[in-house]
Design a protein around this motif. Structure first.
Motif, PDB file in Angstrom:
ATOM      1  N   ASN A  98       0.892  -1.201   0.137  1.00  0.00           N
ATOM      2  CA  ASN A  98      -0.296   0.235  -0.174  1.00  0.00           C
ATOM      3  C   ASN A  98       0.965   1.463  -0.139  1.00  0.00           C
ATOM      4  O   ASN A  98       0.114   2.021  -0.186  1.00  0.00           O
ATOM      5  CB  ASN A  98      -1.139   0.295   1.141  1.00  0.00           C
ATOM      6  CG  ASN A  98      -2.239  -0.910   1.072  1.00  0.00           C
ATOM      7  OD1 ASN A  98      -2.279  -1.418   0.163  1.00  0.00           O
ATOM      8  ND2 ASN A  98      -2.355  -1.657   2.294  1.00  0.00           N
ATOM      9  N   GLY A  99       2.184   1.119   0.306  1.00  0.00           N
ATOM     10  CA  GLY A  99       3.259   2.252  -0.515  1.00  0.00           C
ATOM     11  C   GLY A  99       3.414   3.066   1.367  1.00  0.00           C
ATOM     12  O   GLY A  99       3.584   2.877   2.706  1.00  0.00           O
ATOM     13  N   TYR A 100       3.906   4.023   1.346  1.00  0.00           N
ATOM     14  CA  TYR A 100       4.608   4.797   2.406  1.00  0.00           C
ATOM     15  C   TYR A 100       3.500   5.391   2.594  1.00  0.00           C
ATOM     16  O   TYR A 100       3.173   6.361   1.921  1.00  0.00           O
ATOM     17  CB  TYR A 100       5.992   4.776   2.557  1.00  0.00           C
ATOM     18  CG  TYR A 100       7.194   3.853   1.938  1.00  0.00           C
ATOM     19  CD1 TYR A 100       7.395   2.829   3.194  1.00  0.00           C
ATOM     20  CD2 TYR A 100       7.550   3.964   0.883  1.00  0.00           C
ATOM     21  CE1 TYR A 100       8.373   2.288   2.249  1.00  0.00           C
ATOM     22  CE2 TYR A 100       7.715   2.790   0.025  1.00  0.00           C
ATOM     23  CZ  TYR A 100       8.469   2.141   1.128  1.00  0.00           C
ATOM     24  OH  TYR A 100       9.628   0.546   0.810  1.00  0.00           O
ATOM     25  N   THR A 101       3.643   6.449   4.555  1.00  0.00           N
ATOM     26  CA  THR A 101       2.764   7.908   4.420  1.00  0.00           C
ATOM     27  C   THR A 101       3.860   8.470   4.956  1.00  0.00           C
ATOM     28  O   THR A 101       4.839   9.159   5.409  1.00  0.00           O
ATOM     29  CB  THR A 101       1.663   7.121   5.625  1.00  0.00           C
ATOM     30  OG1 THR A 101       1.292   5.893   5.619  1.00  0.00           O
ATOM     31  CG2 THR A 101       1.124   8.960   5.857  1.00  0.00           C
ATOM     32  N   VAL A 102       3.725  10.016   3.828  1.00  0.00           N
ATOM     33  CA  VAL A 102       4.094  10.912   4.069  1.00  0.00           C
ATOM     34  C   VAL A 102       3.240  12.334   4.950  1.00  0.00           C
ATOM     35  O   VAL A 102       1.624  12.419   4.668  1.00  0.00           O
ATOM     36  CB  VAL A 102       4.284  11.808   2.761  1.00  0.00           C
ATOM     37  CG1 VAL A 102       4.887  13.213   2.835  1.00  0.00           C
ATOM     38  CG2 VAL A 102       4.886  10.857   1.687  1.00  0.00           C
ATOM     39  N   LYS A 103       4.164  12.208   5.603  1.00  0.00           N
ATOM     40  CA  LYS A 103       3.221  12.924   7.028  1.00  0.00           C
ATOM     41  C   LYS A 103       3.559  14.467   6.565  1.00  0.00           C
ATOM     42  O   LYS A 103       4.743  15.484   6.477  1.00  0.00           O
ATOM     43  CB  LYS A 103       3.453  13.084   7.826  1.00  0.00           C
ATOM     44  CG  LYS A 103       2.836  11.551   8.300  1.00  0.00           C
ATOM     45  CD  LYS A 103       2.366  11.338   9.224  1.00  0.00           C
ATOM     46  CE  LYS A 103       1.783  10.455   9.864  1.00  0.00           C
ATOM     47  NZ  LYS A 103       1.465   9.936  11.601  1.00  0.00           N
TER      48      LYS A 103
END
Lengths: 138, 138
Positions: free
Chosen positions: B4-9
Protein backbone atom coordinates in the motif's frame (compact mmCIF):
# COMPACT_ATOMS: atom_id res chain seq x y z
CA UNK A 1 -5.38 15.83 2.80
CA UNK A 2 -6.15 13.93 5.93
CA UNK A 3 -4.50 14.25 9.31
CA UNK A 4 -2.85 10.95 8.57
CA UNK A 5 -0.99 12.27 5.57
CA UNK A 6 -0.69 11.07 2.00
CA UNK A 7 0.21 7.71 0.53
CA UNK A 8 3.26 7.45 -1.70
CA UNK A 9 3.37 4.43 -3.96
CA UNK A 10 6.69 3.26 -5.38
CA UNK A 11 6.96 3.60 -9.15
CA UNK A 12 10.08 1.43 -9.28
CA UNK A 13 13.13 0.17 -7.45
CA UNK A 14 16.91 0.64 -7.46
CA UNK A 15 19.14 -2.30 -8.29
CA UNK A 16 22.65 -1.54 -7.09
CA UNK A 17 25.80 -3.29 -5.97
CA UNK A 18 25.55 -1.21 -2.79
CA UNK A 19 24.04 -3.68 -0.33
CA UNK A 20 23.51 -1.45 2.69
CA UNK A 21 23.84 1.99 4.22
CA UNK A 22 27.31 1.24 5.59
CA UNK A 23 28.60 0.68 2.06
CA UNK A 24 27.00 3.78 0.56
CA UNK A 25 28.88 7.05 0.08
CA UNK A 26 27.16 10.11 1.53
CA UNK A 27 26.63 11.64 -1.92
CA UNK A 28 26.55 10.33 -5.47
CA UNK A 29 29.55 12.44 -6.47
CA UNK A 30 31.67 10.74 -3.81
CA UNK A 31 32.48 7.64 -5.79
CA UNK A 32 29.05 6.03 -6.04
CA UNK A 33 28.49 3.33 -8.67
CA UNK A 34 26.08 3.14 -11.56
CA UNK A 35 22.84 1.31 -10.93
CA UNK A 36 19.67 0.20 -12.68
CA UNK A 37 16.27 1.65 -11.99
CA UNK A 38 13.50 -0.82 -12.75
CA UNK A 39 10.22 1.00 -13.33
CA UNK A 40 6.93 -0.78 -12.70
CA UNK A 41 5.39 -1.84 -16.01
CA UNK A 42 2.10 -0.21 -14.95
CA UNK A 43 3.65 3.27 -15.10
CA UNK A 44 6.39 2.67 -17.70
CA UNK A 45 4.65 4.80 -20.33
CA UNK A 46 5.52 7.75 -18.09
CA UNK A 47 9.15 7.28 -19.22
CA UNK A 48 8.37 8.31 -22.81
CA UNK A 49 10.66 11.18 -23.71
CA UNK A 50 13.57 10.30 -21.43
CA UNK A 51 16.68 9.71 -23.53
CA UNK A 52 20.13 8.29 -22.90
CA UNK A 53 22.49 11.09 -21.96
CA UNK A 54 19.83 13.11 -20.17
CA UNK A 55 20.22 14.25 -16.59
CA UNK A 56 17.32 13.41 -14.33
CA UNK A 57 16.36 13.77 -10.69
CA UNK A 58 15.55 10.45 -9.10
CA UNK A 59 13.29 10.83 -6.09
CA UNK A 60 13.56 7.90 -3.71
CA UNK A 61 12.10 6.72 -0.43
CA UNK A 62 15.06 6.02 1.88
CA UNK A 63 13.36 3.03 3.44
CA UNK A 64 16.02 2.23 6.04
CA UNK A 65 15.90 5.67 7.62
CA UNK A 66 14.74 6.83 11.03
CA UNK A 67 11.82 9.23 10.88
CA UNK A 68 12.06 10.47 14.46
CA UNK A 69 15.36 12.34 14.08
CA UNK A 70 15.13 16.12 13.93
CA UNK A 71 18.80 16.90 14.46
CA UNK A 72 21.94 15.02 13.41
CA UNK A 73 25.70 15.41 13.34
CA UNK A 74 26.35 16.08 9.62
CA UNK A 75 28.05 13.17 7.89
CA UNK A 76 27.84 11.29 11.23
CA UNK A 77 30.90 13.26 12.36
CA UNK A 78 30.55 13.79 16.11
CA UNK A 79 32.94 16.75 15.85
CA UNK A 80 30.32 18.62 13.86
CA UNK A 81 27.58 20.27 15.90
CA UNK A 82 24.04 18.95 15.97
CA UNK A 83 22.20 20.43 13.01
CA UNK A 84 18.55 20.40 12.00
CA UNK A 85 17.85 17.64 9.49
CA UNK A 86 16.29 20.18 7.10
CA UNK A 87 19.71 21.88 6.87
CA UNK A 88 21.37 18.55 5.96
CA UNK A 89 21.00 15.73 3.44
CA UNK A 90 20.76 13.12 6.20
CA UNK A 91 18.58 10.17 5.20
CA UNK A 92 17.15 10.30 8.72
CA UNK A 93 14.31 12.87 8.58
CA UNK A 94 10.52 13.00 9.07
CA UNK A 95 9.80 12.05 5.44
CA UNK A 96 12.83 10.09 4.22
CA UNK A 97 12.81 11.40 0.66
CA UNK A 98 16.05 11.20 -1.30
CA UNK A 99 16.97 13.43 -4.26
CA UNK A 100 19.62 12.16 -6.65
CA UNK A 101 20.77 13.99 -9.73
CA UNK A 102 22.05 11.30 -12.11
CA UNK A 103 22.75 10.79 -15.77
CA UNK A 104 20.85 8.24 -17.85
CA UNK A 105 23.43 5.97 -19.47
CA UNK A 106 21.18 3.41 -21.13
CA UNK A 107 17.50 2.59 -21.49
CA UNK A 108 16.19 -0.96 -21.93
CA UNK A 109 12.41 -1.01 -21.95
CA UNK A 110 11.31 -0.15 -18.42
CA UNK A 111 14.87 -0.15 -17.04
CA UNK A 112 17.22 2.82 -16.88
CA UNK A 113 20.93 2.60 -16.16
CA UNK A 114 21.81 5.72 -14.17
CA UNK A 115 24.55 7.12 -12.01
CA UNK A 116 26.51 7.82 -10.11
CA UNK A 117 23.96 6.88 -7.47
CA UNK A 118 24.48 6.42 -3.72
CA UNK A 119 21.10 4.74 -3.11
CA UNK A 120 21.30 1.12 -2.01
CA UNK A 121 19.86 -2.09 -3.47
CA UNK A 122 16.11 -2.22 -3.03
CA UNK A 123 15.55 1.51 -2.51
CA UNK A 124 12.04 2.40 -3.72
CA UNK A 125 11.85 5.04 -6.44
CA UNK A 126 8.86 7.36 -6.06
CA UNK A 127 9.35 9.89 -8.87
CA UNK A 128 11.58 10.83 -11.80
CA UNK A 129 11.92 14.40 -13.08
CA UNK A 130 13.97 16.08 -15.79
CA UNK A 131 16.67 18.57 -14.84
CA UNK A 132 15.49 21.88 -16.27
CA UNK A 133 18.24 23.62 -18.23
CA UNK A 134 16.85 27.07 -17.43
CA UNK A 135 17.18 26.66 -13.70
CA UNK A 136 19.90 24.03 -13.21
CA UNK A 137 17.95 23.24 -10.10
CA UNK A 138 16.26 20.41 -8.33
CA UNK B 1 7.44 -1.33 2.55
CA UNK B 2 3.95 -2.57 2.13
CA UNK B 3 1.98 -3.03 -1.06
CA UNK B 4 0.00 0.00 0.00
CA UNK B 5 2.99 2.29 -0.03
CA UNK B 6 4.37 4.73 2.50
CA UNK B 7 2.75 7.54 4.41
CA UNK B 8 4.06 11.07 3.93
CA UNK B 9 3.18 13.53 6.67
CA UNK B 10 3.29 17.25 5.95
CA UNK B 11 5.98 19.12 7.91
CA UNK B 12 4.49 22.49 7.02
CA UNK B 13 2.43 24.51 4.58
CA UNK B 14 2.92 27.21 1.93
CA UNK B 15 1.25 30.57 2.41
CA UNK B 16 1.19 32.38 -0.92
CA UNK B 17 -0.77 35.01 -2.78
CA UNK B 18 -1.21 32.40 -5.54
CA UNK B 19 -4.71 31.14 -4.88
CA UNK B 20 -4.96 28.33 -7.42
CA UNK B 21 -3.28 26.38 -10.19
CA UNK B 22 -4.62 28.71 -12.88
CA UNK B 23 -2.75 31.63 -11.30
CA UNK B 24 0.54 29.81 -10.86
CA UNK B 25 3.41 30.07 -13.35
CA UNK B 26 4.79 26.76 -14.56
CA UNK B 27 8.15 27.35 -12.87
CA UNK B 28 9.41 29.52 -10.04
CA UNK B 29 11.76 31.42 -12.36
CA UNK B 30 8.82 32.50 -14.52
CA UNK B 31 7.73 35.40 -12.36
CA UNK B 32 6.52 33.56 -9.25
CA UNK B 33 6.12 35.54 -6.01
CA UNK B 34 7.75 35.16 -2.63
CA UNK B 35 5.84 33.14 -0.07
CA UNK B 36 5.99 32.01 3.54
CA UNK B 37 6.57 28.43 4.61
CA UNK B 38 5.08 27.73 8.01
CA UNK B 39 6.75 24.72 9.59
CA UNK B 40 4.86 22.64 12.14
CA UNK B 41 6.12 23.49 15.65
CA UNK B 42 6.58 19.75 16.33
CA UNK B 43 9.40 19.54 13.78
CA UNK B 44 10.70 23.13 13.89
CA UNK B 45 13.96 22.14 15.57
CA UNK B 46 14.81 20.50 12.26
CA UNK B 47 15.30 24.00 10.84
CA UNK B 48 18.35 24.69 13.02
CA UNK B 49 21.21 25.64 10.73
CA UNK B 50 19.16 27.18 7.92
CA UNK B 51 20.16 30.82 7.48
CA UNK B 52 18.76 33.77 5.57
CA UNK B 53 20.38 33.95 2.16
CA UNK B 54 20.72 30.19 1.82
CA UNK B 55 19.33 28.29 -1.14
CA UNK B 56 17.14 25.35 -0.25
CA UNK B 57 15.06 22.72 -2.01
CA UNK B 58 11.46 22.75 -0.88
CA UNK B 59 9.77 19.41 -1.43
CA UNK B 60 6.00 19.75 -1.65
CA UNK B 61 2.94 17.57 -2.13
CA UNK B 62 1.04 19.03 -5.09
CA UNK B 63 -2.30 18.27 -3.53
CA UNK B 64 -4.50 19.42 -6.42
CA UNK B 65 -2.86 17.10 -8.93
CA UNK B 66 -4.19 14.10 -10.79
CA UNK B 67 -2.35 10.90 -9.97
CA UNK B 68 -3.67 8.84 -12.89
CA UNK B 69 -1.89 10.77 -15.66
CA UNK B 70 1.10 9.04 -17.24
CA UNK B 71 1.46 11.28 -20.29
CA UNK B 72 0.80 14.98 -20.76
CA UNK B 73 1.26 17.74 -23.30
CA UNK B 74 4.17 19.73 -21.79
CA UNK B 75 3.08 23.12 -20.45
CA UNK B 76 -0.50 22.15 -21.44
CA UNK B 77 0.39 23.11 -24.99
CA UNK B 78 -1.60 20.85 -27.30
CA UNK B 79 0.92 21.54 -30.06
CA UNK B 80 3.54 19.68 -28.08
CA UNK B 81 3.43 15.89 -28.35
CA UNK B 82 2.24 13.71 -25.50
CA UNK B 83 5.22 13.07 -23.24
CA UNK B 84 5.72 10.76 -20.28
CA UNK B 85 5.19 12.60 -17.02
CA UNK B 86 8.62 11.46 -15.77
CA UNK B 87 10.17 13.46 -18.63
CA UNK B 88 8.25 16.60 -17.56
CA UNK B 89 7.68 18.72 -14.47
CA UNK B 90 3.91 18.34 -14.73
CA UNK B 91 2.21 18.39 -11.32
CA UNK B 92 0.02 15.56 -12.59
CA UNK B 93 2.00 12.34 -11.93
CA UNK B 94 1.67 9.16 -9.85
CA UNK B 95 3.23 10.72 -6.74
CA UNK B 96 2.60 14.48 -7.02
CA UNK B 97 5.87 15.59 -5.47
CA UNK B 98 7.09 19.11 -6.26
CA UNK B 99 10.70 20.27 -6.12
CA UNK B 100 11.34 23.99 -5.77
CA UNK B 101 14.75 25.56 -5.51
CA UNK B 102 14.25 28.82 -3.62
CA UNK B 103 16.22 31.34 -1.60
CA UNK B 104 15.52 31.95 2.08
CA UNK B 105 14.89 35.68 2.49
CA UNK B 106 13.92 35.83 6.15
CA UNK B 107 13.40 33.52 9.12
CA UNK B 108 10.90 34.22 11.91
CA UNK B 109 10.77 31.35 14.35
CA UNK B 110 9.14 28.46 12.51
CA UNK B 111 8.36 30.54 9.42
CA UNK B 112 10.62 31.01 6.40
CA UNK B 113 10.10 33.61 3.71
CA UNK B 114 11.26 32.02 0.44
CA UNK B 115 11.04 32.49 -3.27
CA UNK B 116 10.44 32.80 -6.02
CA UNK B 117 7.93 29.98 -5.54
CA UNK B 118 5.21 28.78 -7.91
CA UNK B 119 3.44 26.60 -5.31
CA UNK B 120 -0.06 27.79 -4.40
CA UNK B 121 -1.62 28.75 -1.06
CA UNK B 122 -2.12 25.71 1.14
CA UNK B 123 0.39 23.44 -0.60
CA UNK B 124 1.73 20.95 1.95
CA UNK B 125 5.50 20.96 2.46
CA UNK B 126 6.94 17.48 3.03
CA UNK B 127 10.70 18.12 3.22
CA UNK B 128 13.36 20.83 3.11
CA UNK B 129 16.93 20.19 1.97
CA UNK B 130 20.02 22.32 1.49
CA UNK B 131 21.42 22.89 -1.99
CA UNK B 132 24.82 21.24 -1.97
CA UNK B 133 27.49 23.56 -3.40
CA UNK B 134 29.59 20.63 -4.65
CA UNK B 135 26.89 19.28 -6.90
CA UNK B 136 24.62 22.26 -7.69
CA UNK B 137 21.96 19.62 -7.92
CA UNK B 138 18.59 18.75 -6.57
Amino acid sequence: MTDNGYTVKPIGVVHSDLAGRQAAPHQGFEGAPYAWVEVNPAVAEGLEGITAGAEIILVTWLHQSRRDQLQVHPRRDLNRPLTGVFATRSPDRPNPIGLHRVRVMEIMGNRLKVGPLEAIEGTPVIDIKPVLPQSADA
